[in-house]
Motif scaffolding. Structure first.
Motif, PDB file in Angstrom:
ATOM      1  N   ARG A 150       0.779  -1.225   0.000  1.00 22.38           N
ATOM      2  CA  ARG A 150       0.000   0.000   0.000  1.00 22.38           C
ATOM      3  C   ARG A 150       0.814   1.281   0.000  1.00 22.38           C
ATOM      4  O   ARG A 150       0.371   2.298  -0.489  1.00 22.38           O
ATOM      5  CB  ARG A 150      -0.946   0.014   1.218  1.00 22.38           C
ATOM      6  N   SER A 151       2.021   1.255   0.590  1.00 22.09           N
ATOM      7  CA  SER A 151       2.765   2.503   0.732  1.00 22.09           C
ATOM      8  C   SER A 151       4.261   2.279   0.607  1.00 22.09           C
ATOM      9  O   SER A 151       4.781   1.264   1.075  1.00 22.09           O
ATOM     10  CB  SER A 151       2.486   3.149   2.107  1.00 22.09           C
ATOM     11  N   ALA A 152       4.939   3.223  -0.035  1.00 20.19           N
ATOM     12  CA  ALA A 152       6.404   3.311  -0.001  1.00 20.19           C
ATOM     13  C   ALA A 152       6.731   4.497   0.888  1.00 20.19           C
ATOM     14  O   ALA A 152       6.422   5.636   0.542  1.00 20.19           O
ATOM     15  CB  ALA A 152       6.974   3.495  -1.403  1.00 20.19           C
ATOM     16  N   THR A 153       7.336   4.234   2.052  1.00 20.68           N
ATOM     17  CA  THR A 153       7.432   5.290   3.061  1.00 20.68           C
ATOM     18  C   THR A 153       8.709   6.113   2.992  1.00 20.68           C
ATOM     19  O   THR A 153       8.701   7.290   3.350  1.00 20.68           O
ATOM     20  CB  THR A 153       7.327   4.690   4.465  1.00 20.68           C
ATOM     21  N   ASN A 154       9.835   5.499   2.560  1.00 16.80           N
ATOM     22  CA  ASN A 154      11.090   6.232   2.615  1.00 16.80           C
ATOM     23  C   ASN A 154      12.148   5.492   1.803  1.00 16.80           C
ATOM     24  O   ASN A 154      11.918   4.372   1.352  1.00 16.80           O
ATOM     25  CB  ASN A 154      11.546   6.394   4.066  1.00 16.80           C
ATOM     26  N   VAL A 155      13.331   6.118   1.649  1.00 12.39           N
ATOM     27  CA  VAL A 155      14.389   5.541   0.819  1.00 12.39           C
ATOM     28  C   VAL A 155      15.750   5.860   1.415  1.00 12.39           C
ATOM     29  O   VAL A 155      15.925   6.873   2.104  1.00 12.39           O
ATOM     30  CB  VAL A 155      14.296   6.089  -0.628  1.00 12.39           C
ATOM     31  N   ALA A 156      16.706   4.974   1.157  1.00 12.76           N
ATOM     32  CA  ALA A 156      18.108   5.226   1.474  1.00 12.76           C
ATOM     33  C   ALA A 156      18.921   4.959   0.219  1.00 12.76           C
ATOM     34  O   ALA A 156      18.772   3.904  -0.408  1.00 12.76           O
ATOM     35  CB  ALA A 156      18.583   4.320   2.613  1.00 12.76           C
ATOM     36  N   ILE A 157      19.775   5.915  -0.169  1.00  9.91           N
ATOM     37  CA  ILE A 157      20.629   5.766  -1.349  1.00  9.91           C
ATOM     38  C   ILE A 157      22.069   5.614  -0.867  1.00  9.91           C
ATOM     39  O   ILE A 157      22.548   6.403  -0.052  1.00  9.91           O
ATOM     40  CB  ILE A 157      20.509   6.978  -2.286  1.00  9.91           C
ATOM     41  N   THR A 158      22.751   4.613  -1.379  1.00  5.90           N
ATOM     42  CA  THR A 158      24.101   4.304  -0.931  1.00  5.90           C
ATOM     43  C   THR A 158      25.040   5.490  -1.151  1.00  5.90           C
ATOM     44  O   THR A 158      25.131   6.004  -2.276  1.00  5.90           O
ATOM     45  CB  THR A 158      24.647   3.081  -1.698  1.00  5.90           C
ATOM     46  N   PRO A 159      25.731   5.960  -0.111  1.00  2.50           N
ATOM     47  CA  PRO A 159      26.661   7.081  -0.288  1.00  2.50           C
ATOM     48  C   PRO A 159      27.699   6.792  -1.362  1.00  2.50           C
ATOM     49  O   PRO A 159      28.344   5.737  -1.378  1.00  2.50           O
ATOM     50  CB  PRO A 159      27.315   7.196   1.097  1.00  2.50           C
ATOM     51  N   GLY A 160      27.813   7.715  -2.320  1.00  4.86           N
ATOM     52  CA  GLY A 160      28.784   7.584  -3.393  1.00  4.86           C
ATOM     53  C   GLY A 160      28.360   6.659  -4.517  1.00  4.86           C
ATOM     54  O   GLY A 160      29.094   6.490  -5.492  1.00  4.86           O
ATOM     55  N   ARG A 161      27.178   6.057  -4.404  1.00  6.62           N
ATOM     56  CA  ARG A 161      26.680   5.144  -5.424  1.00  6.62           C
ATOM     57  C   ARG A 161      25.212   5.448  -5.705  1.00  6.62           C
ATOM     58  O   ARG A 161      24.594   6.274  -5.020  1.00  6.62           O
ATOM     59  CB  ARG A 161      26.836   3.688  -4.967  1.00  6.62           C
ATOM     60  N   THR A 162      24.637   4.783  -6.695  1.00  4.37           N
ATOM     61  CA  THR A 162      23.240   5.030  -7.063  1.00  4.37           C
ATOM     62  C   THR A 162      22.296   3.910  -6.611  1.00  4.37           C
ATOM     63  O   THR A 162      21.104   3.983  -6.894  1.00  4.37           O
ATOM     64  CB  THR A 162      23.100   5.211  -8.585  1.00  4.37           C
ATOM     65  N   LYS A 163      22.815   2.896  -5.919  1.00  8.21           N
ATOM     66  CA  LYS A 163      21.946   1.820  -5.448  1.00  8.21           C
ATOM     67  C   LYS A 163      21.086   2.332  -4.301  1.00  8.21           C
ATOM     68  O   LYS A 163      21.602   2.831  -3.294  1.00  8.21           O
ATOM     69  CB  LYS A 163      22.776   0.626  -4.981  1.00  8.21           C
ATOM     70  N   ALA A 164      19.765   2.203  -4.458  1.00  4.95           N
ATOM     71  CA  ALA A 164      18.825   2.740  -3.484  1.00  4.95           C
ATOM     72  C   ALA A 164      17.925   1.638  -2.938  1.00  4.95           C
ATOM     73  O   ALA A 164      17.646   0.645  -3.619  1.00  4.95           O
ATOM     74  CB  ALA A 164      17.972   3.834  -4.133  1.00  4.95           C
ATOM     75  N   TYR A 165      17.449   1.842  -1.705  1.00  6.60           N
ATOM     76  CA  TYR A 165      16.597   0.866  -1.027  1.00  6.60           C
ATOM     77  C   TYR A 165      15.409   1.593  -0.410  1.00  6.60           C
ATOM     78  O   TYR A 165      15.581   2.545   0.354  1.00  6.60           O
ATOM     79  CB  TYR A 165      17.379   0.139   0.067  1.00  6.60           C
ATOM     80  N   MET A 166      14.199   1.162  -0.770  1.00 10.41           N
ATOM     81  CA  MET A 166      13.020   1.809  -0.205  1.00 10.41           C
ATOM     82  C   MET A 166      12.203   0.809   0.603  1.00 10.41           C
ATOM     83  O   MET A 166      12.174  -0.392   0.319  1.00 10.41           O
ATOM     84  CB  MET A 166      12.161   2.459  -1.285  1.00 10.41           C
TER      85      MET A 166
END
Length: 343
Positions: free
Chosen positions: A301-317
């Motif tokens: 139902r919801s995507a609440t937030n994200v973290a993007i790897t410092p110095g890289r473009t790999k992200a996790y939500m």
């Protein structure tokens, strides 16, 4: 994060282990929109499952993952807002294997965000139920109440956190959590926890908050207005020198949740009511929509937030719904920085 409850009711339910939250505001979550992104939503970025972290809790009737934050070693931590007493409220996730473990729990907290201080390296958690801010070591040890009490005569309903480079906290205070209430605030708490300053008030359930890459100002979202505003700060970041509505998010049934930024200044606006994220340029252009595969989105139902790897473009939500709480990965448009994590 979005709730159906008033702050007093939340506190009581949290103490009883029966907290019922649905993101961090007041509206009920709706069925997710279908892929691909519709015209006006920019390009479609496909997210893929990294980890199935939680299932719906019997005691609370749901699960809600929030506040993903990566440390300098690439370790991902997050919170489960609706975890009952005794079950993990802060969880560590190995993004390479999908394995996860609980690192912290307590009896009363309803933690809606996690952020690592650049000053002392501890993890700070906002407690939506009690109005306090708690800090722990990243392994879950040594819990401390960093801040509690009233700000300008009223208790906060703290949602998200941003840090400046000196370790001072900037908190979105949802404050009023009933429809049509506009007494939310943005509160600065000095890094010693002793002094508070209301930077902005009269807001409609402020939720996301994050500095721009240069730390000149704050991006904030108002959940019940579906807007993102920019607050320019003075040199010592104790006063708002100008404030304007920068983006209106055309989310339909979805609402604006947390915010992160990348090194290029792009904004990642999480959506409550749709398992997706809207990506904007710093000038307000809709660049992309991060979406799940349609078969996965049906039970979320919801995507609440994200973290993007410092110095890289790999992200996790973080994504949640009746099917449980998950971490999904995708490729961000820009590289991660400190402001790309948690909140």
């Amino acid at each position: 994060m979005t709730t159906h409850r008033t702050p007093s009711a939340l506190a009581g339910l949290a103490a009883a282990g029966l907290l019922a939250l649905t993101g961090c505001g007041t509206q009920s979550a709706s069925a997710p929109a279908k892929s691909p992104a519709t015209p006006g939503e920019g390009r479609s970025i496909r997210a893929t499952q990294v980890a199935h972290v939680t299932d719906v809790h019997e005691a609370t009737g749901m699960t809600l993952l929030e506040g993903p934050v990566l440390d300098t070693h690439g370790n991902l931590s997050l919170v489960d807002v609706t975890a009952p007493p005794g079950e993990p409220k802060v969880i560590s996730v190995d993004v390479a294997t999908g394995k996860h473990r609980g690192v912290y729990t307590d009896r009363t907290g309803a933690y809606t965000s996690a952020q690592i201080s650049p000053y002392d390296g501890r993890m700070y958690l906002t407690d939506f139920a009690t109005g306090s801010v708690v800090s722990i070591e990243r392994d879950g040890s040594d819990p401390r109440t960093f801040f509690s009490g009233k700000v300008d005569g009223s208790t906060m309903t703290p949602d998200d956190i941003a840090f400046d480079d000196d370790g001072h906290l900037y908190v979105s205070d949802a404050h009023g959590t009933e429809p049509e209430e506009t007494d939310g605030r943005i509160v600065r708490i000095d890094r010693d926890g002793k002094r508070t300053t209301v930077l902005a008030d009269g807001l409609a359930q402020p939720n996301g908050i994050m500095f721009d890459p240069g730390l000149h100002g704050l991006w904030i979202s108002e959940l019940t207005e579906d807007t993102v505003s920019y607050l320019l700060l003075n040199a010592d970041r104790t006063t708002v020198t100008s404030q304007h509505e920068a983006i209106h998010v055309d989310g339909g049934l979805a609402q604006t949740d947390s915010i992160a930024v990348d090194a290029d200044g792009n904004l990642y606006q999480a959506l409550h009511g749709r398992p997706a994220m809207a990506v904007y340029s710093k000038y307000g252009a809709r660049l992309a929509t991060v979406e799940l595969p349609a078969k996965d989105a049906e039970g979320l139902r919801s995507a609440t937030n994200v973290a993007i790897t410092p110095g890289r473009t790999k992200a996790y939500m973080t994504v949640s719904g009746p099917d449980g709480g998950y971490v999904y990965g995708f490729t961000a448009l820009g590289k991660g920085i400190r402001q790309s994590n948690g909140g």
